[in-house]
Design an enzyme around this catalytic site. Structure first.
Site, PDB file in Angstrom:
ATOM      1  N   VAL A   1      45.367 -14.117  86.109  1.00 57.05           N
ATOM      2  CA  VAL A   1      44.626 -12.980  85.539  1.00 57.05           C
ATOM      3  C   VAL A   1      45.618 -11.916  85.043  1.00 57.05           C
ATOM      4  O   VAL A   1      45.472 -11.375  83.941  1.00 57.05           O
ATOM      5  CB  VAL A   1      43.635 -12.391  86.574  1.00 57.05           C
ATOM      6  CG1 VAL A   1      42.972 -11.143  86.024  1.00 57.05           C
ATOM      7  CG2 VAL A   1      42.574 -13.421  86.950  1.00 57.05           C
ATOM      8  N   GLY A   2      46.654 -11.652  85.837  1.00 58.21           N
ATOM      9  CA  GLY A   2      47.640 -10.633  85.443  1.00 58.21           C
ATOM     10  C   GLY A   2      48.266 -10.953  84.098  1.00 58.21           C
ATOM     11  O   GLY A   2      48.412 -10.088  83.234  1.00 58.21           O
TER      12      GLY A   2
ATOM     13  N   GLU B   1      51.158  -6.544  89.155  1.00 57.32           N
ATOM     14  CA  GLU B   1      51.797  -7.075  90.364  1.00 57.32           C
ATOM     15  C   GLU B   1      51.043  -8.335  90.735  1.00 57.32           C
ATOM     16  O   GLU B   1      49.828  -8.295  90.945  1.00 57.32           O
ATOM     17  CB  GLU B   1      51.727  -6.055  91.508  1.00 57.32           C
ATOM     18  CG  GLU B   1      52.699  -4.913  91.364  1.00 57.32           C
ATOM     19  CD  GLU B   1      54.120  -5.376  91.102  1.00 57.32           C
ATOM     20  OE1 GLU B   1      54.527  -6.417  91.653  1.00 57.32           O
ATOM     21  OE2 GLU B   1      54.816  -4.711  90.324  1.00 57.32           O
TER      22      GLU B   1
ATOM     23  N   GLY C   1      46.888  -8.680  91.506  1.00 54.94           N
ATOM     24  CA  GLY C   1      46.045  -9.841  91.784  1.00 54.94           C
ATOM     25  C   GLY C   1      46.765 -11.109  91.396  1.00 54.94           C
ATOM     26  O   GLY C   1      47.999 -11.190  91.470  1.00 54.94           O
ATOM     27  N   SER C   2      46.015 -12.084  90.964  1.00 48.99           N
ATOM     28  CA  SER C   2      46.605 -13.396  90.707  1.00 48.99           C
ATOM     29  C   SER C   2      47.462 -13.383  89.433  1.00 48.99           C
ATOM     30  O   SER C   2      47.218 -12.598  88.514  1.00 48.99           O
ATOM     31  CB  SER C   2      45.498 -14.451  90.573  1.00 48.99           C
ATOM     32  OG  SER C   2      44.671 -14.116  89.493  1.00 48.99           O
TER      33      SER C   2
ATOM     34  N   CYS D   1      50.659 -10.386  99.101  1.00 47.04           N
ATOM     35  CA  CYS D   1      51.527 -10.964  98.077  1.00 47.04           C
ATOM     36  C   CYS D   1      52.947 -11.075  98.608  1.00 47.04           C
ATOM     37  O   CYS D   1      53.731 -11.885  98.141  1.00 47.04           O
ATOM     38  CB  CYS D   1      51.486 -10.125  96.810  1.00 47.04           C
ATOM     39  SG  CYS D   1      51.944  -8.431  97.087  1.00 47.04           S
TER      40      CYS D   1
ATOM     41  N   ASN E   1      42.926  -7.620  99.014  1.00 51.06           N
ATOM     42  CA  ASN E   1      43.678  -7.768 100.265  1.00 51.06           C
ATOM     43  C   ASN E   1      44.205  -6.475 100.862  1.00 51.06           C
ATOM     44  O   ASN E   1      44.482  -6.406 102.049  1.00 51.06           O
ATOM     45  CB  ASN E   1      44.820  -8.772 100.075  1.00 51.06           C
ATOM     46  CG  ASN E   1      45.803  -8.338  99.024  1.00 51.06           C
ATOM     47  OD1 ASN E   1      45.456  -7.621  98.092  1.00 51.06           O
ATOM     48  ND2 ASN E   1      47.041  -8.767  99.159  1.00 51.06           N
TER      49      ASN E   1
HETATM   50  N1  LIG Z   1      50.128 -10.160  94.290  1.00 50.97           N
HETATM   51  C1  LIG Z   1      49.146  -9.680  94.927  1.00 50.97           C
HETATM   52  O1  LIG Z   1      49.245  -8.578  95.356  1.00 50.97           O
HETATM   53  C2  LIG Z   1      47.911 -10.435  95.095  1.00 50.97           C
HETATM   54  C3  LIG Z   1      47.788 -11.712  94.662  1.00 50.97           C
HETATM   55  N2  LIG Z   1      46.624 -12.345  94.766  1.00 50.97           N
HETATM   56  C4  LIG Z   1      46.513 -13.713  94.286  1.00 50.97           C
HETATM   57  O2  LIG Z   1      45.282 -13.850  93.586  1.00 50.97           O
HETATM   58  C5  LIG Z   1      44.481 -14.873  94.159  1.00 50.97           C
HETATM   59  C6  LIG Z   1      43.015 -14.533  94.063  1.00 50.97           C
HETATM   60  O3  LIG Z   1      42.786 -13.275  94.631  1.00 50.97           O
HETATM   61  P1  LIG Z   1      41.909 -12.225  93.894  1.00 50.97           P
HETATM   62  O4  LIG Z   1      42.007 -10.912  94.533  1.00 50.97           O
HETATM   63  O5  LIG Z   1      40.552 -12.772  93.716  1.00 50.97           O
HETATM   64  O6  LIG Z   1      42.732 -12.115  92.533  1.00 50.97           O
HETATM   65  P2  LIG Z   1      42.183 -12.048  91.074  1.00 50.97           P
HETATM   66  O7  LIG Z   1      43.329 -11.972  90.179  1.00 50.97           O
HETATM   67  O8  LIG Z   1      41.158 -13.075  90.839  1.00 50.97           O
HETATM   68  O9  LIG Z   1      41.397 -10.641  91.094  1.00 50.97           O
HETATM   69  C7  LIG Z   1      42.065  -9.387  91.180  1.00 50.97           C
HETATM   70  C8  LIG Z   1      41.189  -8.348  90.497  1.00 50.97           C
HETATM   71  O10 LIG Z   1      41.009  -8.685  89.121  1.00 50.97           O
HETATM   72  C9  LIG Z   1      39.625  -8.835  88.823  1.00 50.97           C
HETATM   73  N3  LIG Z   1      39.496  -9.871  87.812  1.00 50.97           N
HETATM   74  C10 LIG Z   1      39.400 -11.198  87.989  1.00 50.97           C
HETATM   75  N4  LIG Z   1      39.351 -11.833  86.794  1.00 50.97           N
HETATM   76  C11 LIG Z   1      39.420 -10.868  85.855  1.00 50.97           C
HETATM   77  C12 LIG Z   1      39.431 -10.885  84.436  1.00 50.97           C
HETATM   78  N5  LIG Z   1      39.359 -12.019  83.759  1.00 50.97           N
HETATM   79  N6  LIG Z   1      39.531  -9.718  83.771  1.00 50.97           N
HETATM   80  C13 LIG Z   1      39.634  -8.545  84.457  1.00 50.97           C
HETATM   81  N7  LIG Z   1      39.611  -8.466  85.799  1.00 50.97           N
HETATM   82  C14 LIG Z   1      39.522  -9.617  86.498  1.00 50.97           C
HETATM   83  C15 LIG Z   1      38.992  -9.179  90.151  1.00 50.97           C
HETATM   84  O11 LIG Z   1      37.618  -8.920  90.129  1.00 50.97           O
HETATM   85  P3  LIG Z   1      36.612  -9.723  91.097  1.00 50.97           P
HETATM   86  O12 LIG Z   1      37.072  -9.468  92.485  1.00 50.97           O
HETATM   87  O13 LIG Z   1      35.301  -9.077  90.808  1.00 50.97           O
HETATM   88  O14 LIG Z   1      36.697 -11.156  90.708  1.00 50.97           O
HETATM   89  C16 LIG Z   1      39.777  -8.265  91.079  1.00 50.97           C
HETATM   90  O15 LIG Z   1      39.307  -6.946  90.975  1.00 50.97           O
HETATM   91  C17 LIG Z   1      44.978 -14.974  95.561  1.00 50.97           C
HETATM   92  O16 LIG Z   1      44.677 -16.210  96.087  1.00 50.97           O
HETATM   93  C18 LIG Z   1      46.443 -14.716  95.363  1.00 50.97           C
HETATM   94  O17 LIG Z   1      47.066 -15.882  94.948  1.00 50.97           O
HETATM   95  C19 LIG Z   1      45.547 -11.702  95.275  1.00 50.97           C
HETATM   96  C20 LIG Z   1      45.624 -10.430  95.757  1.00 50.97           C
HETATM   97  C21 LIG Z   1      46.848  -9.691  95.709  1.00 50.97           C
HETATM   98  O1  LIG Z   2      53.559  -5.919 101.914  1.00 57.07           O
HETATM   99  C1  LIG Z   2      52.767  -5.000 101.753  1.00 57.07           C
HETATM  100  O2  LIG Z   2      52.501  -4.199 102.646  1.00 57.07           O
HETATM  101  C2  LIG Z   2      52.081  -4.855 100.430  1.00 57.07           C
HETATM  102  C3  LIG Z   2      51.592  -6.161  99.939  1.00 57.07           C
HETATM  103  C4  LIG Z   2      50.887  -6.105  98.641  1.00 57.07           C
HETATM  104  O3  LIG Z   2      51.088  -5.240  97.843  1.00 57.07           O
HETATM  105  C5  LIG Z   2      49.917  -7.145  98.303  1.00 57.07           C
HETATM  106  O4  LIG Z   2      49.679  -8.037  99.079  1.00 57.07           O
HETATM  107  O5  LIG Z   2      49.333  -7.050  97.199  1.00 57.07           O
END
Ligand SMILES: NC(=O)C1=CN([C@@H]2O[C@H](COP(=O)(O)OP(=O)(O)OC[C@H]3O[C@@H](n4cnc5c(N)ncnc54)[C@H](OP(=O)(O)O)[C@@H]3O)[C@@H](O)[C@H]2O)C=CC1
Ligand SMILES: O=C(O)CCC(=O)C(=O)O
Length: 488
Positions: A232-233, A250, A228-229, A284, A153
């Site tokens: 996964v985190g 995060e 990310g999610s 996020c 994102n």
């Molecule tokens: N807090 C935040 O900043 C964010 C939260 N999100 C949340 O996550 C959801 C899904 O978004 P997405 O970006 O796909 O998030 P994911 O957690 O699925 O992916 C984030 C990163 O982790 C990688 N990944 C996925 N699974 C694994 C694993 N098992 N081991 C190691 N790396 C992995 C992904 O690779 P690949 O893309 O190749 O699958 C990507 O590079 C959103 O709907 C939202 O709820 C998403 C983005 C930001």
């Molecule tokens: O609010 C912002 O500009 C950053 C948001 C962010 O870190 C995210 O969506 O993962």
């Protein structure tokens, strides 16, 4: 139509083609348009990347911080001058508007510049000693090789705010970006390469989850930073704990905006809309819950819906467009399913109920900006992150009830409170367990010089950005320092 860009990986200062499955970046606005293509790397590329990063680690750690920072400052200039082109590519690849794309590229440059200077600041602390003739020094040192896993994102800003501090504090990096946004990852690596980063200091390996897992589990990785999610985190944090490796994660948010009766409603409407619907709600920090006190609820919600009705949804490269598509078909399906389920559970759609089933938006991954009025907080949409342009609204009797509702979440990333009453604003600081609190501004946004990260399910490990980044990207050695002669 623009020719698709060839995607290449970057290990030990060399660009090379992958030899695994096809790696294709498509436009979420026009899914039949290929933005960039190549081949994913195989998992053994992770071994090579880690080996290159380990080989480069000692020399980079001993490079004067000023020299390390100079590379980042040069990269900042390259990124800045590329902003119009890369911003358009970002809009094409990720789906946020061109204006947001350019702003994000410029933000990455700002982050690089900030951390370019940060390495020059103090590298530890000096303490007094209880013993005569002694001082105690706490020296900060790089951790070693950092694994970086980033989401779709913010395809250049989030990597920048992880990679820049990692590098400035003397670490080397192995990075896997999200599969949907490889082009912007390659652009950032290019900027650092062209800025003169020595071979092996940054290594970019693109491919699916197996690459991410390969980095996270690799015995040569000394620390892991992830955005990310939450699912996964948390799994990465657990794996890191088992290996004794620090993890910074995060994760999600279910961020509330609270609008109180004394607020400037015009300002609040503008900011709530921006927080909820810019970047199609895929931040996020996006506002996904709105709590408004009864005294102004009818007026405020009516105004909000009227304003969102004037937004143009469409191709993010079109200057008139306010909101583009979401990242992919799966996201569109799950967001729509979340909205349908909310309506089934009793929510009333004030706008956005109809999806784009025909017309020119039917082929892209578009979701209309959606406002749902909830009868109570028992609905899934109140708790679960949909990561799309969906705002759930609840009413509260007064400020106290409103803050209680805002804090009623497993997440604790950010919140926005709209009021002109300083006492209430300060009350929010006490009442809301969040990492970021905005008073009279939208819930999204982050400056590079201050900590960024969340409470509860939203964050794990030290925060990102600002001085906080140093906590994660360095470790300390405490030195009891005496001269070689006895002092009487
Ligand atoms: N807090 C935040 O900043 C964010 C939260 N999100 C949340 O996550 C959801 C899904 O978004 P997405 O970006 O796909 O998030 P994911 O957690 O699925 O992916 C984030 C990163 O982790 C990688 N990944 C996925 N699974 C694994 C694993 N098992 N081991 C190691 N790396 C992995 C992904 O690779 P690949 O893309 O190749 O699958 C990507 O590079 C959103 O709907 C939202 O709820 C998403 C983005 C930001
Ligand atoms: O609010 C912002 O500009 C950053 C948001 C962010 O870190 C995210 O969506 O993962």
């Amino acid at each position: 139509m623009t020719t698709p860009v060839l995607l290449q990986h970057y290990i030990d200062g060399e660009w090379f083609d992958g030899d695994a499955d096809a790696l294709v970046s498509i436009s979420p606005a026009e899914p039949d348009v290929t933005v960039a293509h190549g081949r994913a790397a195989t998992v053994d590329a992770v071994d090579r990347a880690v080996a290159a990063a380990r080989a480069a680690a000692r020399r980079w750690a001993r490079t004067p911080a000023h020299e390390r920072g100079t590379v980042l400052v040069r990269a900042a200039a390259i990124i800045e001058s590329s902003a119009p082109r890369w911003g358009a590519e970002l809009a094409r690849e990720e789906g946020k508007t061109r204006g947001e794309g350019v702003a994000e590229v410029l933000r990455a440059a700002q982050i690089m510049r900030f951390y370019g200077g940060e390495g020059d600041r103090e590298a530890g602390e000096m303490f007094a000693s209880p013993r005569r003739g002694e001082r105690i020094m706490v020296a900060r040192k790089p951790i070693g090789v950092v694994g970086v896993i980033t989401p779709f994102n913010f395809p250049i800003a989030i990597p920048a705010w992880k990679i820049a501090p990692a590098l400035t504090y003397g670490n080397t990096v192995v990075w896997k970006p999200a599969g949907t946004v490889p082009l912007l990852a390659m652009r950032l690596a290019q900027a650092l390469h062209d800025a003169g980063l020595p071979p092996g200091v940054l290594n970019l390996v693109m491919g699916g989850r197996a690459i991410g897992a390969g980095i996270a589990d690799h015995p040569g990785i000394d620390a892991l930073t992830f955005t990310g999610s939450t699912a996964v985190g948390r799994s990465l944090a657990a794996a890191g704990a088992a290996r004794g490796v620090p993890v910074q994660a995060e994760m999600g948010g279910k961020n509330a905006a609270v609008v109180l009766g004394d607020a400037d409603l015009d300002l609040a409407a503008e900011q709530v809309l921006a927080g909820a619907f810019r970047s199609s709600g895929q931040k996020c920090t996006a506002t996904s819950r709105l709590i408004v006190t009864e005294d102004v609820a009818d007026e405020f919600v009516r105004e909000l819906v009227a304003r969102i009705g004037k937004w143009t949804v469409g191709n993010p490269l079109d200057e008139q467009v306010d909101m583009g598509p979401v990242i992919d078909a799966a996201a569109r399906t799950s967001i729509r399913a979340g909205v349908d389920e909310a309506i089934r559970q009793g929510a009333r759609a004030l706008c956005g109920q109809r999806s784009y089933e025909d017309g020119e938006l039917a082929t892209g991954f578009y979701v209309p900006p959606t406002v749902l009025e909830l009868p109570d907080t028992g609905l899934d949409v109140w708790r679960e992150e949909l990561f799309g342009p969906v705002l759930a609204v609840c009413r509260a009797a007064d400020a106290e009830a409103a803050f209680a509702l805002a804090d009623d979440s497993d997440y604790g990333l950010s919140a926005a409170v709209f009021t002109q009453d300083l006492t209430r604003a300060l009350g929010a600081l006490e009442d809301l367990d969040v990492g970021i609190l905005h008073i009279n501004s939208e819930s999204a946004g982050a400056d590079p010089h201050v900590p960024f990260g969340g409470a509860k399910k939203s964050g794990y490990g030290p925060k990102e950005q600002g001085r906080a980044a140093r906590e994660f990207f360095t470790h300390t050695t405490t030195v009891y320092l005496r001269g070689g002669r006895s002092i009487t």
